[in-house]
Design an enzyme around this catalytic site. Sequence first.
Site, PDB file in Angstrom:
ATOM      1  N   ARG A 112       0.844  -1.212   0.000  1.00 55.03           N
ATOM      2  CA  ARG A 112       0.000   0.000   0.000  1.00 55.03           C
ATOM      3  C   ARG A 112       0.876   1.258   0.000  1.00 55.03           C
ATOM      4  O   ARG A 112       0.622   2.205  -0.749  1.00 55.03           O
ATOM      5  CB  ARG A 112      -0.915  -0.019   1.223  1.00 55.03           C
ATOM      6  CG  ARG A 112      -1.924   1.108   1.249  1.00 55.03           C
ATOM      7  CD  ARG A 112      -2.839   0.997   2.442  1.00 55.03           C
ATOM      8  NE  ARG A 112      -2.313   1.691   3.588  1.00 55.03           N
ATOM      9  CZ  ARG A 112      -2.731   2.872   4.022  1.00 55.03           C
ATOM     10  NH1 ARG A 112      -3.695   3.504   3.396  1.00 55.03           N
ATOM     11  NH2 ARG A 112      -2.202   3.435   5.069  1.00 55.03           N
ATOM     12  N   SER A 134      -6.730   2.925   0.739  1.00 54.18           N
ATOM     13  CA  SER A 134      -6.712   2.421   2.120  1.00 54.18           C
ATOM     14  C   SER A 134      -6.585   0.895   2.044  1.00 54.18           C
ATOM     15  O   SER A 134      -6.479   0.323   0.955  1.00 54.18           O
ATOM     16  CB  SER A 134      -7.970   2.865   2.864  1.00 54.18           C
ATOM     17  OG  SER A 134      -9.101   2.231   2.316  1.00 54.18           O
ATOM     18  N   ASP A 142     -19.782   4.601   8.772  1.00 51.49           N
ATOM     19  CA  ASP A 142     -20.154   5.470   9.877  1.00 51.49           C
ATOM     20  C   ASP A 142     -20.400   6.854   9.278  1.00 51.49           C
ATOM     21  O   ASP A 142     -19.477   7.453   8.737  1.00 51.49           O
ATOM     22  CB  ASP A 142     -18.977   5.481  10.854  1.00 51.49           C
ATOM     23  CG  ASP A 142     -19.211   6.416  12.001  1.00 51.49           C
ATOM     24  OD1 ASP A 142     -20.333   6.435  12.505  1.00 51.49           O
ATOM     25  OD2 ASP A 142     -18.265   7.124  12.388  1.00 51.49           O
ATOM     26  N   SER A 195     -17.327  -4.903   7.461  1.00 53.11           N
ATOM     27  CA  SER A 195     -17.427  -3.761   8.379  1.00 53.11           C
ATOM     28  C   SER A 195     -16.050  -3.456   8.954  1.00 53.11           C
ATOM     29  O   SER A 195     -15.517  -4.236   9.751  1.00 53.11           O
ATOM     30  CB  SER A 195     -18.411  -4.115   9.504  1.00 53.11           C
ATOM     31  OG  SER A 195     -18.409  -3.106  10.476  1.00 53.11           O
ATOM     32  N   ASN A 196     -15.466  -2.344   8.520  1.00 50.91           N
ATOM     33  CA  ASN A 196     -14.118  -1.990   8.977  1.00 50.91           C
ATOM     34  C   ASN A 196     -14.201  -1.037  10.163  1.00 50.91           C
ATOM     35  O   ASN A 196     -14.038   0.165  10.033  1.00 50.91           O
ATOM     36  CB  ASN A 196     -13.338  -1.354   7.818  1.00 50.91           C
ATOM     37  CG  ASN A 196     -11.933  -0.971   8.237  1.00 50.91           C
ATOM     38  OD1 ASN A 196     -11.415  -1.487   9.238  1.00 50.91           O
ATOM     39  ND2 ASN A 196     -11.310  -0.081   7.494  1.00 50.91           N
ATOM     40  N   SER A 240     -10.979   1.305  11.457  1.00 53.30           N
ATOM     41  CA  SER A 240     -10.585   2.677  11.111  1.00 53.30           C
ATOM     42  C   SER A 240     -10.933   3.605  12.264  1.00 53.30           C
ATOM     43  O   SER A 240     -10.443   4.725  12.333  1.00 53.30           O
ATOM     44  CB  SER A 240     -11.252   3.125   9.805  1.00 53.30           C
ATOM     45  OG  SER A 240     -12.644   3.071   9.943  1.00 53.30           O
ATOM     46  N   HIS A 297     -25.110 -20.054  11.152  1.00 52.11           N
ATOM     47  CA  HIS A 297     -24.767 -21.436  11.491  1.00 52.11           C
ATOM     48  C   HIS A 297     -25.865 -22.431  11.104  1.00 52.11           C
ATOM     49  O   HIS A 297     -25.690 -23.635  11.232  1.00 52.11           O
ATOM     50  CB  HIS A 297     -24.463 -21.545  12.992  1.00 52.11           C
ATOM     51  CG  HIS A 297     -23.440 -22.598  13.306  1.00 52.11           C
ATOM     52  ND1 HIS A 297     -22.955 -23.478  12.369  1.00 52.11           N
ATOM     53  CD2 HIS A 297     -22.806 -22.910  14.463  1.00 52.11           C
ATOM     54  CE1 HIS A 297     -22.075 -24.278  12.919  1.00 52.11           C
ATOM     55  NE2 HIS A 297     -21.963 -23.960  14.204  1.00 52.11           N
ATOM     56  N   ASP A 320     -21.268 -24.321   8.134  1.00 50.21           N
ATOM     57  CA  ASP A 320     -20.658 -24.962   9.303  1.00 50.21           C
ATOM     58  C   ASP A 320     -19.311 -24.302   9.606  1.00 50.21           C
ATOM     59  O   ASP A 320     -18.753 -23.566   8.780  1.00 50.21           O
ATOM     60  CB  ASP A 320     -20.534 -26.479   9.109  1.00 50.21           C
ATOM     61  CG  ASP A 320     -19.720 -26.840   7.890  1.00 50.21           C
ATOM     62  OD1 ASP A 320     -18.688 -26.180   7.656  1.00 50.21           O
ATOM     63  OD2 ASP A 320     -20.117 -27.762   7.148  1.00 50.21           O
TER      64      ASP A 320
HETATM   65  N1  COA Z   1      -6.689  -0.359  11.059  1.00 47.93           N
HETATM   66  C1  COA Z   1      -5.863   0.692  11.074  1.00 47.93           C
HETATM   67  N2  COA Z   1      -6.001   1.746  10.255  1.00 47.93           N
HETATM   68  C2  COA Z   1      -7.031   1.728   9.406  1.00 47.93           C
HETATM   69  C3  COA Z   1      -7.928   0.670   9.342  1.00 47.93           C
HETATM   70  C4  COA Z   1      -7.728  -0.409  10.203  1.00 47.93           C
HETATM   71  N3  COA Z   1      -8.520  -1.458  10.210  1.00 47.93           N
HETATM   72  N4  COA Z   1      -8.830   0.936   8.404  1.00 47.93           N
HETATM   73  C5  COA Z   1      -8.534   2.117   7.891  1.00 47.93           C
HETATM   74  N5  COA Z   1      -7.443   2.588   8.493  1.00 47.93           N
HETATM   75  C6  COA Z   1      -6.779   3.862   8.216  1.00 47.93           C
HETATM   76  C7  COA Z   1      -6.704   4.120   6.741  1.00 47.93           C
HETATM   77  O1  COA Z   1      -5.603   3.464   6.172  1.00 47.93           O
HETATM   78  C8  COA Z   1      -6.580   5.620   6.735  1.00 47.93           C
HETATM   79  O2  COA Z   1      -5.312   5.973   7.164  1.00 47.93           O
HETATM   80  P1  COA Z   1      -4.334   6.826   6.220  1.00 47.93           P
HETATM   81  O3  COA Z   1      -5.017   8.137   6.044  1.00 47.93           O
HETATM   82  O4  COA Z   1      -3.070   6.900   6.957  1.00 47.93           O
HETATM   83  O5  COA Z   1      -4.220   6.079   4.958  1.00 47.93           O
HETATM   84  C9  COA Z   1      -7.511   6.021   7.855  1.00 47.93           C
HETATM   85  O6  COA Z   1      -7.612   4.894   8.714  1.00 47.93           O
HETATM   86  C10 COA Z   1      -8.897   6.420   7.409  1.00 47.93           C
HETATM   87  O7  COA Z   1      -9.426   5.425   6.584  1.00 47.93           O
HETATM   88  P2  COA Z   1     -10.916   5.595   6.031  1.00 47.93           P
HETATM   89  O8  COA Z   1     -11.044   6.917   5.401  1.00 47.93           O
HETATM   90  O9  COA Z   1     -11.879   5.288   7.108  1.00 47.93           O
HETATM   91  O10 COA Z   1     -11.010   4.566   4.838  1.00 47.93           O
HETATM   92  P3  COA Z   1     -11.392   3.037   4.784  1.00 47.93           P
HETATM   93  O11 COA Z   1     -11.438   2.760   3.332  1.00 47.93           O
HETATM   94  O12 COA Z   1     -10.507   2.194   5.586  1.00 47.93           O
HETATM   95  O13 COA Z   1     -12.874   2.936   5.400  1.00 47.93           O
HETATM   96  C11 COA Z   1     -15.175   3.385   5.743  1.00 47.93           C
HETATM   97  C12 COA Z   1     -13.949   3.581   4.840  1.00 47.93           C
HETATM   98  C13 COA Z   1     -16.316   4.182   5.133  1.00 47.93           C
HETATM   99  C14 COA Z   1     -15.573   1.932   5.815  1.00 47.93           C
HETATM  100  C15 COA Z   1     -14.869   3.880   7.176  1.00 47.93           C
HETATM  101  O14 COA Z   1     -14.554   5.253   7.131  1.00 47.93           O
HETATM  102  C16 COA Z   1     -15.989   3.682   8.156  1.00 47.93           C
HETATM  103  O15 COA Z   1     -17.030   4.342   8.123  1.00 47.93           O
HETATM  104  N6  COA Z   1     -15.770   2.719   9.093  1.00 47.93           N
HETATM  105  C17 COA Z   1     -16.721   2.476  10.171  1.00 47.93           C
HETATM  106  C18 COA Z   1     -17.543   1.244   9.864  1.00 47.93           C
HETATM  107  C19 COA Z   1     -18.483   0.957  11.000  1.00 47.93           C
HETATM  108  O16 COA Z   1     -19.030   1.859  11.609  1.00 47.93           O
HETATM  109  N7  COA Z   1     -18.652  -0.323  11.305  1.00 47.93           N
HETATM  110  C20 COA Z   1     -19.434  -0.731  12.407  1.00 47.93           C
HETATM  111  C21 COA Z   1     -20.722  -1.263  11.958  1.00 47.93           C
HETATM  112  S1  COA Z   1     -21.654  -1.825  13.321  1.00 47.93           S
END
Ligand code: COA
Length: 479
Positions: free
Chosen positions: A279, A299, A346, A396-397, A400, A449, A453
Site C-alpha cells: 500500500r 486504504s 459510519d 465492516s471496517n 478505522s 450457522h 458450518d
Molecule cells: N486499522 C488501522 N487503520 C485503518 C484501518 C484499520 N482497520 N482501516 C482504515 N485505516 C486507516 C486508513 O488506512 C486511513 O489511514 P491513512 O489516512 O493513513 O491512509 C484512515 O484509517 C482512514 O481510513 P478511512 O477513510 O476510514 O477509509 P477506509 O477505506 O478504511 O474505510 C469506511 C472507509 C467508510 C468503511 C470507514 O470510514 C468507516 O465508516 N468505518 C466504520 C464502519 C463501521 O461503523 N462499522 C461498524 C458497523 S456496526
Amino acid sequence: MHLRSYSRIALRQWQTYHSLNLPRQCPQIARYFQTTSRALVIKPFLLADIGEGIRECEIIQWFVEPEARVEEWDKLCEVQSDKASVEITSRFAGVIKKLHYEAGEMAKVGKPLVDIDIQGEIKEEDLAALTEPGQGEESQAQAEDMAAPTPEPTPAPGTLPIPEKEPKPKGKHASLATPAVRHLTKELDVNIEDVEGTGRDGRVLKEDVYQFAKQRDTASTPSSQPTTSPAPTSGPQTETVTQLSNTQHQMFKTMTKSLNIPHFLYAQEIDFSGLSKLRSRLNHTLAKVPAANDLTKLSFLPFIIKAVSMTLTQYPILNARVDTDPKTSKPVLVMRNQHNIGIAMDTPSGLIVPVIKNVSSLNILSIASELNRLQSLASNGKLTTPDLSGGTITVSNIGSIGGTYVSPVIVEREVAILGIGKMITIPAFDEEGKVVRREVCNFSWSADHRVVDGATMARAAEVVRAFVEDPDSMVVHLR
Ligand code: COA
C-alpha cells in the site's frame, strides 16, 4: 433566465385559466406544457417499487395535504423502506384529493398512495402509466413511473422550474402544514404562526420548526448545555424519552430481524506487513501520478474487499441467502453469481451500508474509486436506493475507528459478515527466532450457522488470510 420568466408567465396563465373554470381549450398553454392528452378525473397515484424485495414502507411525513395543489416534481412524502428513506415526488401537476395513509402507517408498494385530480393535460405516455382503481396489483411496473423516488429531481424540459433559494415571505399558507409538522409543533411547544415557512407558498416544514425551536431555546438558555443531555444534579434520577432517528429506527428493525439468525463467530489474526508495504509503495506512486479516476490514495479496504470476492468464488455458499421454497415450505439456499459487497459506513446520521456491486469484475483501483464515491454520498446523505440495495455479503471496517475484535451481526438476506479490527504494530518472532516488527489486524467473521458450518467458515477465512497476507498473489486473479 428567459426560460424561467417564460415559464412563470405560462404558470400564471395556466392558473388563471383553471380559476376561471373555462372549457379545456387552451392550445397555447397546452403547447408550453408539451401535452397531448387530457385527464379529467381523480386518479390514484401508486407507490412505486422502490427497491428489490421491498413490499412496504413507512410514511415518515407528508409534504402535502388534501386540496393542496402540486406541481410536477413537488415532494409528496418521505417514506422509510428497509434500506433507506426516500422522498416521493409527483409526476403530475394537480390537486391532492386524498392521502391514503397517516404518517407512521405502512404504505404498500403498488397500492394507491394519494388520489390526485390531474386537472391539467398530460402526455400520452404518462396517461398510459395511470392505473384505474382496482388494477393496483396488476400494474406494479406502471406504478414505478407513477411515484418515482427521486432524491434530487431535475426539472424535465417544458416543466416549470420552481425558483430556488429565494427568501420566501411568510405567505398566506404559512400556517398550513402537514400533520407530522403540526405534531412536531405540539411536541416542541411552538406556535406555528410564529414560524417562517420556507416551503412552497411559505408553508412551514419540519426543518423550520426545528430551526425555530433551536433559536428560541438558545436565546432563552443561559448556558450552552445541550437540552438532550441534562447536567448531573444531586436530585432524583430523571428519565427523558427520545425518539429514534430514522437511521436508528431502521437499524432497530434490521437488527431485530437479524436476531433470528444463529451466529457462528470465527476470529483470526492477519499479518498486514506485506499489505502495508505494498500500500505504501502504491500510494507513493499514486501521489505522483494519480489514477485515471483521480485516485491519489488507497486504504486497506479495497484489497480486503477484493480478497473477499476472490474467496467467494471458491466458497459461493458465503454469497448465498436463505429462503423458503414456496411449494414445499422448506428452507432453501439461493445462490447468487454476483458479489455485491455491502460496506458498513459510519456517517453523520449513523450506520449505513451501501453496496459495491459485482466486485469480481472490478480491480483494486475501481473498488477504491467506488468506495470513495459511496463514502462521499453517504456523508452527504445522498445515497440512493440502488446504492443501498442488493448486498450479498458485508464487510465492516470498525478498525478505522478502533477496536481489536468485533462480533459483527449478519444482515438479513445474507449469510456472512466480516468485521475488521484496528491494525496494530507488534514485536513478533520470525522463522529464525529473531524479534521483528509486524503489523497485525484481527478479522472477525460471523456466519449463519443454520447453513454454514464452522469448518467451511474457517477454510474460507483462511483463503482470505492467504490473499491479504500475500497481496501479490492477488495480481494473477485481477481483471
Ligand atoms: N486499522 C488501522 N487503520 C485503518 C484501518 C484499520 N482497520 N482501516 C482504515 N485505516 C486507516 C486508513 O488506512 C486511513 O489511514 P491513512 O489516512 O493513513 O491512509 C484512515 O484509517 C482512514 O481510513 P478511512 O477513510 O476510514 O477509509 P477506509 O477505506 O478504511 O474505510 C469506511 C472507509 C467508510 C468503511 C470507514 O470510514 C468507516 O465508516 N468505518 C466504520 C464502519 C463501521 O461503523 N462499522 C461498524 C458497523 S456496526
